[in-house]
Write a protein that holds these residues in place. Sequence first.
Motif, mmCIF file in Angstrom:
data_model
loop_
_atom_site.group_PDB
_atom_site.id
_atom_site.type_symbol
_atom_site.label_atom_id
_atom_site.label_comp_id
_atom_site.label_asym_id
_atom_site.label_seq_id
_atom_site.Cartn_x
_atom_site.Cartn_y
_atom_site.Cartn_z
ATOM 1 N N GLU A 1 15.049 -2.879 17.943
ATOM 2 C CA GLU A 1 13.942 -1.968 17.617
ATOM 3 C C GLU A 1 14.126 -1.381 16.230
ATOM 4 O O GLU A 1 13.170 -1.250 15.453
ATOM 5 C CB GLU A 1 13.863 -0.842 18.650
ATOM 6 N N LEU A 2 15.363 -0.992 15.920
ATOM 7 C CA LEU A 2 15.626 -0.434 14.589
ATOM 8 C C LEU A 2 15.403 -1.486 13.514
ATOM 9 O O LEU A 2 14.832 -1.195 12.455
ATOM 10 C CB LEU A 2 17.051 0.111 14.520
ATOM 11 N N ALA A 3 15.842 -2.713 13.777
ATOM 12 C CA ALA A 3 15.655 -3.792 12.808
ATOM 13 C C ALA A 3 14.179 -4.024 12.543
ATOM 14 O O ALA A 3 13.752 -4.169 11.384
ATOM 15 C CB ALA A 3 16.318 -5.075 13.318
ATOM 16 N N GLU A 4 13.376 -4.047 13.590
ATOM 17 C CA GLU A 4 11.938 -4.285 13.428
ATOM 18 C C GLU A 4 11.301 -3.187 12.567
ATOM 19 O O GLU A 4 10.523 -3.476 11.645
ATOM 20 C CB GLU A 4 11.259 -4.323 14.789
ATOM 21 N N ALA A 5 11.654 -1.928 12.841
ATOM 22 C CA ALA A 5 11.048 -0.813 12.112
ATOM 23 C C ALA A 5 11.506 -0.773 10.662
ATOM 24 O O ALA A 5 10.682 -0.645 9.742
ATOM 25 C CB ALA A 5 11.382 0.502 12.811
ATOM 26 N N THR A 6 12.812 -0.851 10.431
ATOM 27 C CA THR A 6 13.302 -0.713 9.058
ATOM 28 C C THR A 6 12.938 -1.915 8.200
ATOM 29 O O THR A 6 12.717 -1.777 6.988
ATOM 30 C CB THR A 6 14.822 -0.480 9.029
ATOM 31 N N THR A 7 12.842 -3.085 8.805
ATOM 32 C CA THR A 7 12.396 -4.260 8.056
ATOM 33 C C THR A 7 10.934 -4.105 7.660
ATOM 34 O O THR A 7 10.552 -4.403 6.515
ATOM 35 C CB THR A 7 12.615 -5.539 8.877
ATOM 36 N N ALA A 8 10.104 -3.615 8.574
ATOM 37 C CA ALA A 8 8.696 -3.359 8.233
ATOM 38 C C ALA A 8 8.591 -2.332 7.118
ATOM 39 O O ALA A 8 7.746 -2.457 6.211
ATOM 40 C CB ALA A 8 7.940 -2.887 9.468
ATOM 41 N N ASN A 9 9.442 -1.311 7.151
ATOM 42 C CA ASN A 9 9.433 -0.295 6.094
ATOM 43 C C ASN A 9 9.804 -0.905 4.744
ATOM 44 O O ASN A 9 9.186 -0.588 3.714
ATOM 45 C CB ASN A 9 10.414 0.830 6.433
ATOM 46 N N ALA A 10 10.831 -1.750 4.752
ATOM 47 C CA ALA A 10 11.252 -2.402 3.500
ATOM 48 C C ALA A 10 10.144 -3.301 2.968
ATOM 49 O O ALA A 10 9.867 -3.329 1.754
ATOM 50 C CB ALA A 10 12.534 -3.202 3.728
ATOM 51 N N GLU A 11 9.496 -4.047 3.857
ATOM 52 C CA GLU A 11 8.389 -4.893 3.423
ATOM 53 C C GLU A 11 7.263 -4.054 2.828
ATOM 54 O O GLU A 11 6.611 -4.467 1.850
ATOM 55 C CB GLU A 11 7.881 -5.696 4.617
ATOM 56 N N ASN A 12 7.065 -2.873 3.384
ATOM 57 C CA ASN A 12 6.019 -1.981 2.909
ATOM 58 C C ASN A 12 6.334 -1.450 1.516
ATOM 59 O O ASN A 12 5.568 -1.650 0.561
ATOM 60 C CB ASN A 12 5.869 -0.825 3.910
ATOM 61 N N VAL A 13 7.471 -0.785 1.376
ATOM 62 C CA VAL A 13 7.731 -0.086 0.107
ATOM 63 C C VAL A 13 8.035 -1.068 -1.026
ATOM 64 O O VAL A 13 7.675 -0.819 -2.183
ATOM 65 C CB VAL A 13 8.857 0.958 0.268
ATOM 66 N N PHE A 14 8.681 -2.206 -0.720
ATOM 67 C CA PHE A 14 9.034 -3.168 -1.761
ATOM 68 C C PHE A 14 8.006 -4.282 -1.905
ATOM 69 O O PHE A 14 8.209 -5.212 -2.689
ATOM 70 C CB PHE A 14 10.408 -3.772 -1.491
ATOM 71 N N SER A 15 6.930 -4.216 -1.119
ATOM 72 C CA SER A 15 5.887 -5.244 -1.158
ATOM 73 C C SER A 15 6.463 -6.643 -0.948
ATOM 74 O O SER A 15 6.125 -7.601 -1.665
ATOM 75 C CB SER A 15 5.108 -5.196 -2.489
ATOM 76 N N LEU A 16 7.319 -6.759 0.055
ATOM 77 C CA LEU A 16 7.881 -8.058 0.419
ATOM 78 C C LEU A 16 6.934 -8.759 1.392
ATOM 79 O O LEU A 16 6.303 -8.112 2.225
ATOM 80 C CB LEU A 16 9.246 -7.888 1.091
ATOM 81 N N GLN A 17 6.906 -10.066 1.333
ATOM 82 C CA GLN A 17 6.161 -10.813 2.331
ATOM 83 C C GLN A 17 6.894 -10.751 3.662
ATOM 84 O O GLN A 17 8.135 -10.731 3.703
ATOM 85 C CB GLN A 17 6.005 -12.279 1.910
#
Length: 275
Positions: free
Chosen positions: A257-273
């Motif tokens: 669950e933590l991986a899913e959330a923090t990965t989504a956050n990283a994709e958001n702020v860094f504009s990662l695909q």
Amino acid sequence: MTKKMKRDPLPRLPAGSTFVDTHCHLEMTFAGTEEMDTAVSRAAALGVGRIITVGIDLSTSRKTIVFAARYDSVYATVGIHPHNVQGLDDASYDELEKLCAMPKVVAYGEIGLDYVKKYAPVNLQREHCARQVELARKVQLPMVIHDREAHNDILAILQKRGPFPAGGIMHCFSGDWEFARKILDLGFFISIPGVVTFNRAAALQEVACKVPLDRLLLETDAPFLAPAPWRGKKNLPEYVLYTGQKVADLKGISLAELAEATTANAENVFSLQSA
């Protein structure tokens, strides 16, 4: 005969889950290309699917771009660490702006203030922190902020120059919950380092527990600040899993669950695909 210390095994992610190490210094962590190749591949195999390698001066900023081009899983930032601001001039800023436009550059930093070592005079740190904040806004990149015992001054610089449409990251967060709330009010993400695993890290553990899940990032800051059980040794991108497990435990959720959330956050702020 010296008895070897038994260390906890690396936490395991279920298939399909991944973390992003949002702050790593590949050049300082690995001695050469072969060692780096092995480490990046191993991290990916263990579930650390992407790594953001961070510039601290013009030389390392150029190298982050080279590393990002070499590895599909690596992204770059450019910027000047407060230790290295002496000698910056208009030509330096012109080059930094050009580097920001290079492929896979996803943030500006790390920039900020360091009142612990003070390798550069404090007044010069403040001047170039403010100027780099303005540059990050101009090039529309999120900024990665370094803050060591400079909470009030960092906050003053940021509050004066906000808002920040591209957002930002308070890297290697070292303040208390009161300071964290002020950083969150700026629209920033808070990045938790391996320090959260240390026995005497109650303030950081409180922050990790209280920060909303959608505003949280994880990092190694490799090669520095290795988490328990490797404290005092060289940090590696894969060790973000130890940090993740501690934060998941603090929040009462699963590592996945933590991986899913923090990965989504990283994709958001860094504009990662999305992976």
